[in-house]
Structure formats: structure tokens, C-alpha cells
Design an enzyme around this catalytic site. Sequence first.
Site, PDB file in Angstrom:
ATOM      1  N   LEU A 126       0.910  -1.058   0.029  1.00 27.50           N
ATOM      2  CA  LEU A 126       0.095   0.039  -0.102  1.00 27.50           C
ATOM      3  C   LEU A 126       0.931   1.227  -0.084  1.00 27.50           C
ATOM      4  O   LEU A 126       0.512   2.334  -0.247  1.00 27.50           O
ATOM      5  CB  LEU A 126      -0.751   0.057   1.276  1.00 27.50           C
ATOM      6  CG  LEU A 126      -1.906  -1.090   1.451  1.00 27.50           C
ATOM      7  CD1 LEU A 126      -2.631  -0.907   2.687  1.00 27.50           C
ATOM      8  CD2 LEU A 126      -3.055  -0.850   0.350  1.00 27.50           C
ATOM      9  N   GLY A 127       1.966   1.142   0.577  1.00 24.00           N
ATOM     10  CA  GLY A 127       2.826   2.295   0.476  1.00 24.00           C
ATOM     11  C   GLY A 127       4.152   2.144   1.434  1.00 24.00           C
ATOM     12  O   GLY A 127       4.092   0.960   2.117  1.00 24.00           O
ATOM     13  N   GLY A 156       6.741   5.649   7.700  1.00 24.80           N
ATOM     14  CA  GLY A 156       7.867   6.049   8.394  1.00 24.80           C
ATOM     15  C   GLY A 156       8.769   4.819   8.897  1.00 24.80           C
ATOM     16  O   GLY A 156       9.912   5.020   9.242  1.00 24.80           O
ATOM     17  N   PHE A 157       8.113   3.950   9.360  1.00 31.86           N
ATOM     18  CA  PHE A 157       8.735   2.874   9.956  1.00 31.86           C
ATOM     19  C   PHE A 157       8.864   1.597   9.290  1.00 31.86           C
ATOM     20  O   PHE A 157       9.153   0.545   9.760  1.00 31.86           O
ATOM     21  CB  PHE A 157       8.224   2.623  11.448  1.00 31.86           C
ATOM     22  CG  PHE A 157       8.136   3.906  12.005  1.00 31.86           C
ATOM     23  CD1 PHE A 157       9.301   4.515  12.856  1.00 31.86           C
ATOM     24  CD2 PHE A 157       6.858   4.403  12.291  1.00 31.86           C
ATOM     25  CE1 PHE A 157       9.162   5.539  13.465  1.00 31.86           C
ATOM     26  CE2 PHE A 157       6.861   5.867  12.984  1.00 31.86           C
ATOM     27  CZ  PHE A 157       7.854   6.137  13.422  1.00 31.86           C
ATOM     28  N   GLY A 158       8.472   1.470   7.995  1.00 32.02           N
ATOM     29  CA  GLY A 158       8.629   0.379   7.362  1.00 32.02           C
ATOM     30  C   GLY A 158       7.579   0.313   6.096  1.00 32.02           C
ATOM     31  O   GLY A 158       6.574   1.165   6.171  1.00 32.02           O
ATOM     32  N   LYS A 217       1.565  -3.645   9.039  1.00 35.34           N
ATOM     33  CA  LYS A 217       2.934  -2.700   8.743  1.00 35.34           C
ATOM     34  C   LYS A 217       3.954  -3.700   9.135  1.00 35.34           C
ATOM     35  O   LYS A 217       4.257  -4.014  10.282  1.00 35.34           O
ATOM     36  CB  LYS A 217       2.851  -1.519   9.756  1.00 35.34           C
ATOM     37  CG  LYS A 217       4.077  -0.607   9.773  1.00 35.34           C
ATOM     38  CD  LYS A 217       3.774   0.623  10.634  1.00 35.34           C
ATOM     39  CE  LYS A 217       3.253   1.512   9.858  1.00 35.34           C
ATOM     40  NZ  LYS A 217       3.205   2.933  10.178  1.00 35.34           N
ATOM     41  N   ASP A 224       4.327  13.043  13.914  1.00 31.41           N
ATOM     42  CA  ASP A 224       4.258  12.872  12.415  1.00 31.41           C
ATOM     43  C   ASP A 224       2.839  13.161  11.834  1.00 31.41           C
ATOM     44  O   ASP A 224       2.257  12.377  10.891  1.00 31.41           O
ATOM     45  CB  ASP A 224       4.754  11.666  11.875  1.00 31.41           C
ATOM     46  CG  ASP A 224       5.323  11.592  10.439  1.00 31.41           C
ATOM     47  OD1 ASP A 224       5.578  10.705   9.765  1.00 31.41           O
ATOM     48  OD2 ASP A 224       5.220  12.811   9.770  1.00 31.41           O
TER      49      ASP A 224
END
Length: 799
Positions: free
Chosen positions: A487-488, A491-493, A509, A606
Site C-alpha cells: 500500500l505504501g 515512516g517505519f517500514g 505494517k 508525524d
Amino acid sequence: MERKSTEGFGMSFLSMLVFVLVASAATDTITPSRSIIDRETLVSSDETFELGFFSPGSSTKRYLGIWYKVSPETVVWIANREAPLLDRFGVLNVTKEGTIILLQEKTKIIWSSSRIRTPENPVMQLLDSGNLIVKDGNGSGSANFLWQSFDYPCDTLLPMMKLGKNFITGMNWSLSSWKSPNDPAPGQFLALIDPKGFPQLVVRNGSGILYRGGSWNGERFTGTPDLKQIESANLFKFEFELNRNEVYYKGEPYPALISRLSVNQSGFLERYVRTKQSELWMEIYSAPRDECDYYAVCGAYASCNTNNPAELCACLAGFEPKYPTEWDRLKWSGGCIRMTTPACQDSVFTKHNGLKLPDTSNSSFFKNMSLKECQVECSKNCSCTAYANSDIRNGGMGCLLWFGDLIDMRIYIDGRLVVRKNSSKNKEVAIIVIPIAIIGLVWGGIVLYLRWKKHTKQGGENDMELPVFDLGTIVKATDNFSDNNKLGQGGFGPVYKGTLREGQEIAVKRLSKSSGQGSEEFKNEVGLIAKLQHRNLVRLLGCSVQGDEKMLIYEYMPNKSLDYFIFDQTKGKILDWRRRMHIIDGIARGLLYLHQDSRLRIIHRDLKASNVLLDNDMCPKISDFGMARTIWGDQTEANTNKVVGTYGYMPPEYAVDGLFSIKSDVFSFGVLVLEIISGKKNRGFFHPEHSHNLVGHAWKLLMQEKPLQFVDCNLGDCFVLCEVIRCIHVGLLCVQKRPEDRPNMSSVVLMLGSENPLPQPKQPGFFTERNLPESESYSSTHHELASVNGVTISCLEAR
Ligand SMILES: *[C@@H]1O[C@H](CO)[C@@H](O)[C@H](O)[C@H]1NC(C)=O
Ligand SMILES: *[C@@H]1O[C@H](CO)[C@@H](O)[C@H](O)[C@H]1NC(C)=O
Ligand SMILES: *[C@@H]1O[C@H](CO)[C@@H](O)[C@H](O)[C@H]1NC(C)=O
Ligand SMILES: *[C@@H]1O[C@H](CO)[C@@H](O)[C@H](O)[C@H]1NC(C)=O
Ligand SMILES: *[C@@H]1O[C@H](CO)[C@@H](O)[C@H](O)[C@H]1NC(C)=O
Ligand SMILES: *[C@@H]1O[C@H](CO)[C@@H](O)[C@H](O)[C@H]1NC(C)=O
Ligand SMILES: *[C@@H]1O[C@H](CO)[C@@H](O)[C@H](O)[C@H]1NC(C)=O
Ligand SMILES: *[C@@H]1O[C@H](CO)[C@@H](O)[C@H](O)[C@H]1NC(C)=O
């Protein structure tokens, strides 16, 4: 002093008098030798219900009603709905013949109950169920009842009351809304089980249909997916009966909870529960709950799907829009027609999954036919348009045939809803078949359980355990983390979409391996975050840990993120001012919860448009919250040697000095508010006349008293000017240069919700920054949990 105490005495004397009067009337029974006057009441033996005279809302007229003793404003039944008493001299009698009569001026009967025979010893009693009955003598069985109020529902269905029809006696049990808060006479909304064709639950608006709960599929009405889940969550029990003599739906009494279903003055069906001790009601269900629930929004042969607001309706396979130009203008009600008319004999059937079954008012059903026989039956008759199992239990049984148009279907693939782990057994499979188009029902485990959660979870339920998924399950769900499912990049993976075996969609995630945190530590921390429950936060469903592979499993949000809408010329139109205001308010509340109300006190660090996901109702959900803390647990305090965040949303003190606090989040929130109002990104904003960024531009316009120029042209003229100005103003207060000048989130929520004067904002921080690296691709990330790779930065040793 003296006077006061005399008054006090007077008051207590009066209340004593009232007490004596009431106490003397605190019985549940009267016989012909006694009557009830206006200020007296009957109370059921367990003190749940009370019967007496009352005036609704601001009316002065008097009605005889039954209400809950602990919440007298909740009236569940009224005798004289259409014939109010004009004064306080009404009298209630039960006659020797066994009828209940309501008298005005001692002689004029304004309401009376009906009677089937004359009892020897008529007794009127208010039962613990809320049923007012007339019986003969001391007997207690319901066979003894000569009359019961349960046969004459008003707007409320109590447990043990039936909604339906007796075919033998012709007795109808339906609910009709009040006309207005001051007038309980039957209003325009009627909830009933319509026995025509295959019986179904409908709410009528006058002569039209407002909402169709649908036919009973053995477990629930096909249009009320949450019913089963509410039951399995032990909130209430119910039964449905359809036989030669009668059809009815009925709730069953439930020991711990008091429950009621009513049709309110706007036509909504609402179910409320409360515990015996509490007078506080919780709404656990209401319908219609979204656009697709309104009757026939898509016309014939089309299905409604809220997952994509721009394409609410879609024709079934083999059908096309009847009025294509209307359809293109998002006017759906014309529906669809068959592309080609097949010769009846060689019709083909197509199967459709996941639909609410169409209107069954012109259907036939055969309880003991199999699906095969059902198909044969449908093939025989050229006017048969579809077939399905009438009962989804035992893998599907019974036969339901449609004749005529297929109306009012919708798709239930509902990512926003949370499935409990134990309710994933998925045996519900029913199939409806249309020549050319078959409709099958594969049920993805749907719950409207959320609402209840929302109310209960905040209260405490602390010992929830976080499900740990095994790696194999996740590998399977995401097709071994295939690129197609990506999906994208967060920031952390990276973030992947996955589908669990039972059909539930999830977002996974995968955390980068460098977190350096031990597995137990990770699980503990994630367990804490899983307890963060708020309607404006994305819900963490579980985690998975194997070696240094760590993953977080979130609910999947089909409507993507806020940036996908607000920065897009076309999609921006979907977000009208109401929705934007709702989104701003939701984000504020979510952030407030993180900062103050949750036990963890989390700084998001964030917050940005791509980290705000939207559910089916366009309700905003903050994602990525708390992950900063999880992964770098030591960085929650004053400063950090590693800056994470997104330029454009970062306050100066953080970007420059690595200092952050809850006020850094407030800054990001302010930027986000200005972006939502203007439809423009703070980063990359360009104005021909000055070099300010969006924040500077907003400040300039507000100072020049030209706030209108700031508003997204997608909003046209449809907004509330003072609200818009207020939002800009609050946004600017949030982006002030000095953290101590910025309001905290509780003030922000208050400022947004009130009309009190606001302080004047000082100059914003970072209002003309142009020397920071441009974001190369602010590609609208399509997904949740994914910060945009190029923009989320990580500067080591920023100090
Ligand atoms: C109602 O009951 C009272 C006694 O409680 C009696 O005096 C009165 O006559 C009754 N009225 C009628 C109309 O039955
Ligand atoms: C009801 O029961 C009580 C005691 O059980 C008895 O004294 C009374 O006569 C009964 N009344 C009637 C109407 O049967
Ligand atoms: C039941 O409802 C129908 C139509 O809604 C009405 O015609 C009929 O009189 C009702 N029957 C009874 C017993 O109330
Ligand atoms: C009910 O019907 C009336 C008249 O047709 C209409 O004006 C009204 O909007 C409808 N109400 C709802 C809630 O659909
Ligand atoms: C009816 O119920 C709906 C849904 O719960 C609610 O939004 C609405 O305010 C209610 N209307 C009235 C008049 O109570
Ligand atoms: C059922 O049949 C009646 C009479 O033919 C028609 O008016 C009505 O629209 C049909 N209803 C549905 C849902 O097809
Ligand atoms: C159901 O099937 C049985 C056996 O096939 C038959 O005897 C019975 O009449 C059927 N019942 C109905 C309601 O059609
Ligand atoms: C087909 O079904 C309709 C509706 O049940 C019925 O009126 C008609 O007579 C049937 N036609 C045949 C040929 O069986």
C-alpha cells in the site's frame, strides 16, 4: 435565615406529602373498587416500570403512559396517544366488565381497552416486563390475559413484545413514531414486518418505504448485519417466527441488560441498552446507518456500495444504466436494465456475492426446497428474475424466488468494521440467482459492534489482550508480502494490504528491523497501544513477532487518506464543508485523546494529511500514532537526537533544535487545518505575489481581513463563513512560532466548538521557509499507514 429555614420546612413537608401519596399508590394492581388519579402511579413489582399520567416535552396535555422508573423521560407505551386529557383531573378505572377506561371529568370516556369476554374478577396489573394487562382473578399465565398493552405497541418494542402479524386474528404489531417531542400521536414513520411475499422488516415513511431491514435469513434480517454480532456480544437475544399462523420478531428478556427498540421521530430504528442499575442508555444500533441503507437509492438491478462515494451505485453484471447521462451525473435512482433480453429458455445464471437480498415483497418461498430445485423452479417461469436460499443456516436451505425487478441491494464488504476473533466462522453462504445474474451471499463477518465499543471501551475494560498473529497467517494474508499488495511505505517500514482467511481485510505494517527492541518489550508496548481506543484513531488489531521480524496489524481503511481527497481537484468536491468541519473536529479529538485522555500520553510527531485515514463515513482516523514511542521508546521526553517528521508540518523548534512536545503536534494540526480549508499543501505552496508558504499566506489574508480568498474553491459558496473564519483563526493560533503561545488540544476542541472570542494569533513559525529541500514526490499515497517515502525524513544528530 429564618425565611430560608421555613421554606426548607415547607419543602420537606411537601415532599413528605408527595412521598406518602406516592407510597400509598406503589402497587402494581388495581381492581374495579379502586381508581388511579393524575398524581398517582402503579409500579411493577420489581420497580422497573411505572404507569401514570405525564405531559410530553413542553406540552401541558396529559397522557396515560408507562415509563422506566429510573428514567421517567423514556416513555415506552401510551394509552391515549391521540386523545390527550386537557387537565389534571383524569381518572383511570378498570370496570367490572374488564375494560380499562380513561375518564375525563369523571364521566367522559376518552380511551378504553377492548375486551373479548367478561371476567369474574377483573384485575389490572403492570407486569415487570412493562406489559399492562387485564386478567381474571389471581391467575398469572398469559393465557389468562383478557387484554395486554403489548398487543398495541406505540413507538417502542420491549423484550417479549412482538413485531409482526397474526394471520388468524389479523392483529398487527407495528411501531409508529411520535409526531413530535410534544405530541405522541402516530407520526409518519411506521416500522413493521411486511408480510407481503416473503416477510421483511421495513420502515415506512407515509406510503413510501424509507428503509428496508430485509427478509429473515435464519439468523438475522439480511439488511442488518450487525444483529447477529450484537447478539453474540451478549447485548440482547431475539427470535423470529414464520409459520402458517403468524410472523413475528421478538426480543427476549436478558438478565443483566435492559433493552428497547424504537422508531424515532426522524424514522430511525434505534436500539438502546442499559444496565439495570444505570439510568444511562447506550445506543448500540441505529438504521438507516448510511446512504446505501435508504430504500432503492440505486434503482433496479444495481447495488449500492459505500466504499466509494464517487461511485455509489453499480449495475449488476449483464446490466447497464437505464439513463446513462443521469448516471454520469451521480443520479442513481433510475437504476439499470438488461443489456440484452435473453430468450427465456436458455437463460444463464450468474452468481453474485456479498449482497443484501433485494426487496422480497413480490417473492415466493418454499421452505423445503434445495437450491438446485429452486433453480429448476425459477427456470420454469419466464418472469422469475432471481433465486436464492431463503435460509443461510446449514450451508443454505429453502428457496426464494423473485418475480419482477430486483430492487434495493447493497454490498457489505465493510472494512471499517471490527470482527471479533471468535466470530470468524463463516458458514453463511446463500446464493441468489438471476437469469444472467446470480446473486450469492458470502458474508464477510460484519459487525456494527463498533458503536457499542466506542461507548464501553472508554469506561475501562483494561484487560483486553492483544491478538498475536503467527507469521504464516500474515504471509498468507499478504500473499508473501507481494508487491501487488503493497500500500505504501510508512515512516517505519512498508505497509501491505492483507485478507485473512475469513475475509477480513487488514493493513500490515512491517517494521524495519533496526528498532533494536526485544520481542517481549515490543509486545508489551504494542499491547499498551492496542488499548488506545478512540473513534478517531485507527485501531490496532494485533501484532506478529518472529525473531527480529515485527509487524503491526491494523484495521483496513478503504477510503484511503485525507491527502488523497483534499489535494485533488475532483475528489475534493466529495468533501463539502460539513464533512471538512467534521474531519477537523475528529482529528482534534483524536489528538486530544492521545495527548491527554489516554493513559499513555502520546505525542504523535508525524501528523499530516496522509496519516489521517478516512472510514466509510469519512470519519477521520489518525494513524501511525504512538509508533514513534514504540520504536524509540526513549524519545518521548524533551529532546531527541533523531528527528522524525515531515517538513511542512514540523514546528521550528523541532526541525531546528530537535525539541518537541505536545505543542509540536499542535503545530502540525494547525498546518493540517489550513490545508483542509484551502485544499492546498503547505509545502510547495506558491503565490505569485509573495513568497510565503500556505501558513504565511493564511496569516497575511487574515490580517488583511480577506479570509474568503483562502477557502478551497471546491467548496463553492456552500460553507458557513463564520465557521470557516473561526477554523482559519484556530489554525493560525496553532502554528504560532513560540510553542508556549500555541493552545493545547483541549482548548482547540473547545475553540472549535464554541463561539467565544478568540485571541489574536501572533506571527506563525516557518511562514516563509523556502530553503528547505523540496519534497520530490508528494505522491498522494493511496494508503493508510503510509507516510510518503520522500517526505518523511529522518535526520540523525540534528542537534
Ligand atoms: C371509577 O372507580 C371509582 C372507584 O375507585 C368509582 O367510584 C367510579 O364510579 C368509577 N367510575 C366509573 C365510570 O366506573
Ligand atoms: C387471590 O389470592 C388470594 C390469596 O392467594 C386470595 O385471598 C384471594 O381471594 C384471591 N382473589 C381472587 C379474586 O381469586
Ligand atoms: C393491520 O394493518 C392493515 C394495514 O396496515 C390494516 O388494514 C388492518 O386493519 C390492520 N389490522 C388490525 C387488526 O389492526
Ligand atoms: C418522508 O416523506 C416525505 C414526503 O414524501 C419527505 O418530504 C421526507 O423527506 C421523507 N422523510 C425521510 C426521512 O425520508
Ligand atoms: C433519530 O435517531 C438518529 C440515529 O440514532 C439520530 O441521529 C437522530 O437525531 C434521532 N432523531 C430524533 C428526532 O431523535
Ligand atoms: C411488486 O408488484 C407490484 C405490482 O405489480 C409493483 O407495483 C411493485 O413495484 C412490485 N414491487 C417490487 C419490489 O418489485
Ligand atoms: C416439504 O417436503 C415434504 C417431503 O418432500 C412434503 O411432504 C411437504 O409437504 C413439504 N412441505 C411443504 C410446506 O411444502
Ligand atoms: C410465473 O410466476 C408468476 C408469479 O408467481 C405467476 O403469476 C405466473 O402464473 C407464473 N407463470 C407460469 C407459467 O407458471
